[in-house]
Design an enzyme around this catalytic site. Structure first.
Site, short mmCIF file in Angstrom:
data_model
loop_
_atom_site.label_atom_id
_atom_site.label_comp_id
_atom_site.label_asym_id
_atom_site.label_seq_id
_atom_site.Cartn_x
_atom_site.Cartn_y
_atom_site.Cartn_z
N ASP A 99 0.88 -0.99 0.09
CA ASP A 99 -0.11 0.35 0.16
C ASP A 99 1.16 0.99 -0.39
O ASP A 99 0.29 1.84 0.44
CB ASP A 99 -0.81 -0.53 1.64
CG ASP A 99 0.43 -0.32 2.39
OD1 ASP A 99 1.60 0.11 2.19
OD2 ASP A 99 -0.30 -0.60 3.27
N GLU A 121 -0.32 -9.36 -1.54
CA GLU A 121 -0.90 -8.61 0.30
C GLU A 121 -2.12 -7.52 -0.25
O GLU A 121 -1.99 -6.22 0.67
CB GLU A 121 0.13 -8.03 0.68
CG GLU A 121 -0.05 -7.38 2.55
CD GLU A 121 0.78 -6.68 3.22
OE1 GLU A 121 1.18 -5.42 2.60
OE2 GLU A 121 1.07 -6.80 3.80
N GLU A 135 -2.12 4.78 3.04
CA GLU A 135 -2.22 3.58 3.16
C GLU A 135 -3.08 2.95 2.61
O GLU A 135 -4.25 2.03 1.99
CB GLU A 135 -1.55 2.90 3.27
CG GLU A 135 0.10 3.21 4.16
CD GLU A 135 0.63 4.11 5.10
OE1 GLU A 135 -0.10 5.30 5.55
OE2 GLU A 135 1.84 4.54 4.77
N HIS A 216 7.29 4.54 13.00
CA HIS A 216 7.05 6.15 12.02
C HIS A 216 6.22 6.32 11.10
O HIS A 216 6.17 7.05 10.04
CB HIS A 216 8.04 5.08 10.37
CG HIS A 216 6.97 4.39 9.48
ND1 HIS A 216 6.40 4.24 8.91
CD2 HIS A 216 7.02 2.20 9.69
CE1 HIS A 216 5.93 3.55 8.62
NE2 HIS A 216 5.75 1.71 9.04
N ARG A 218 2.89 8.20 9.19
CA ARG A 218 2.96 9.83 8.80
C ARG A 218 1.92 10.59 9.81
O ARG A 218 2.06 11.38 10.14
CB ARG A 218 2.32 9.96 6.94
CG ARG A 218 4.21 10.28 6.39
CD ARG A 218 3.41 9.90 5.19
NE ARG A 218 4.97 9.47 4.44
CZ ARG A 218 5.18 11.08 3.58
NH1 ARG A 218 4.67 12.33 3.70
NH2 ARG A 218 6.01 11.19 2.86
N HIS A 248 14.03 4.52 12.70
CA HIS A 248 13.18 5.41 10.93
C HIS A 248 13.91 6.18 10.40
O HIS A 248 14.50 7.41 11.62
CB HIS A 248 11.92 4.96 11.35
CG HIS A 248 12.09 5.05 9.39
ND1 HIS A 248 11.29 5.85 8.58
CD2 HIS A 248 11.14 3.84 8.56
CE1 HIS A 248 11.23 5.76 7.63
NE2 HIS A 248 10.22 4.42 7.32
#
Ligand code: UD1
Ligand code: UDP
Length: 379
Positions: A99, A121, A135, A216, A218, A248
């Site tokens: 994604d 996936e 995502e 990590h 967003r 990250h």
């Protein structure tokens, strides 16, 4: 035999590389396919760590990563760059995973050329387009384009059927992350030095309960990252605890974590680990605290309780099985749930059961066979 099917595998980030290398290896070993690898390099160093250990040399490398890149700048560059590679290669099919922006743009560029897309996936849904962001929308876009949907579990299959994807387009294959985990575990068993770099930290923290952390997302930038850092600081106040946190490379993560946690005795802020070393960290850790997708799949497979710093998850299988728990980004909730696991042996034991709803380690070969079937190759 029919002419080999030319399949362009497109990816750009660390988790896509980890989840696609088993499929790429299977495609390259199969004379029914000509496998061409294109990396966007949406990630650079973290992607290269995986390419190196997996022995993948891309045929195309768009080298797109920019410091602190924006979603629109990244997506525009991806669409143009991936489209140019597709025009040059003229693949029969395009394969994407998961994604990310690269996966979404890869699917869209293929669709613009009417090239069928294979989605590895497929069908993960949180039901909330802001968690994870962006995502959840990327997945839905890819889901509306894909020709074949490789769902890791029955849960993800059901999500696709509920969106009216035709049943014969969806196949439950398991998640290729389990193939990758098996592969790396065998590599480490054969050559322990591949994951030997954590020995000093293991010695420094001997006798303490080790908590492995990754973060990590967003959607957590700003407030969420600050509260996650504060929760880790309070947890690490305990003398019986040590935190190992490979940070990250996103500058929005690093700035917050280094400011809040740098210099604490019980917290090791380290650079991103290559995959063998991360597998070693999973083995060393008593508990994982994460907002990562992949870690939610790997930790339960290894019997490690995982506290998930998210409001929702598209991977409810670990939560249903009792090996994962959603704790969001509230300081008190994270600390309380962590202390329960640390102090209540029964609560810990209930979560620390190896449970693997995500696959049997043979997802990649299933996927390759299903694509071969689709294009009319004999087994
Ligand atoms: C991306 C994916 C996310 C995935 C995550 C895995 C999107 C929109 N986001 O998020 O779905 O879960 O990867 O980690 O596709 N950086 C480096 N070196 C690297 C990698 C990143 O310096 O090797 C820094 C750069 O400043 C870069 C920034 O991190 O601009 C953000 O990278 P990006 O891929 O846009 O977002 P992630 O948060 O990593
Ligand atoms: N990982 C790694 N090194 C690290 C942290 C994570 O190799 O320092 C691996 C981890 O095993 C998992 C994947 O990276 O397979 C998860 O990537 P990430 O958390 O960046 O992305 P997500 O899965 O959330 O999309």
């Amino acid at each position: 035999m029919n002419k080999p099917t030319k399949i362009l595998v497109v990816f750009g980030t660390r988790p896509e590389a980890i989840k696609l290398f088993p499929v790429i290896a299977a495609l390259k070993a199969d004379p029914r396919f000509a496998c061409v690898v294109c990396v966007s390099a949406q990630h650079r160093q973290m992607l290269d760590q995986v390419l190196e250990i997996a022995g993948i040399v891309p045929d195309h490398d768009l080298d797109l990563m920019r410091p602190d890149q924006t979603l629109d700048g990244l997506t525009a560059a991806l669409l143009t760059g991936l489209g140019q590679v597709m025009d040059a290669e003229k693949p029969d099919r395009v394969m994407v995973q998961g994604d990310t922006a690269t996966a979404m743009a890869g699917a869209l560029a293929a669709y613009y050329r009417k090239v069928p897309v294979d989605h590895v996936e497929a069908g993960l849904r949180s039901g909330n387009i802001l968690h994870p962001w962006p995502e959840e929308v990327n997945r839905k876009i890819i889901g509306s384009i894909a020709s074949l949907h490789f769902a890791p579990t029955e849960v993800s299959e059901a999500a696709l059927l509920a969106e009216n994807v035709a049943a014969d387009r969806v196949h439950v294959t398991g998640n290729t992350v389990i193939d990758a985990l098996h592969w790396v575990t065998e590599r480490i068993a054969a050559q322990p030095s591949l994951a030997g770099g954590l020995a000093d930290l293991a010695a420094r923290f001997a006798g303490k309960r080790i908590i492995g952390v990754t973060s990590h997302r967003r959607e957590n930038f700003g407030g969420g990252m600050e509260t996650i850092a504060e929760a880790i600081r309070r947890i690490a106040d305990r003398p019986d605890v040590a935190v190992i946190f490979p940070v990250h490379l996103n500058p929005n993560v690093r700035a917050v974590m280094h400011r809040a946690l740098g210099g604490l005795d019980n917290v090791a802020l380290i650079e991103p680990l290559d995959y063998p070393h991360f597998a070693r960290l999973l083995a060393l850790a008593d508990i994982m605290l994460t907002d990562s997708g992949g870690v939610q799949e790997e930790a339960p497979a290894l019997g490690k309780p995982v506290l998930v710093m998210r409001e929702t998850t598209e991977r409810p299988e670990g939560v249903s099985a009792g090996t994962a728990r959603l704790v969001g980004t509230d300081v008190t909730v994270i600390v309380t749930e962590m202390f329960t696991l640390l102090d209540d042996k029964a609560a810990y034991e209930t979560m620390a059961r190896a449970h693997n709803p995500f696959g049997d380690g043979h997802a990649a070969s299933r996927i390759v066979e299903l694509v071969a079937n689709e294009v009319g190759h004999q087994a």
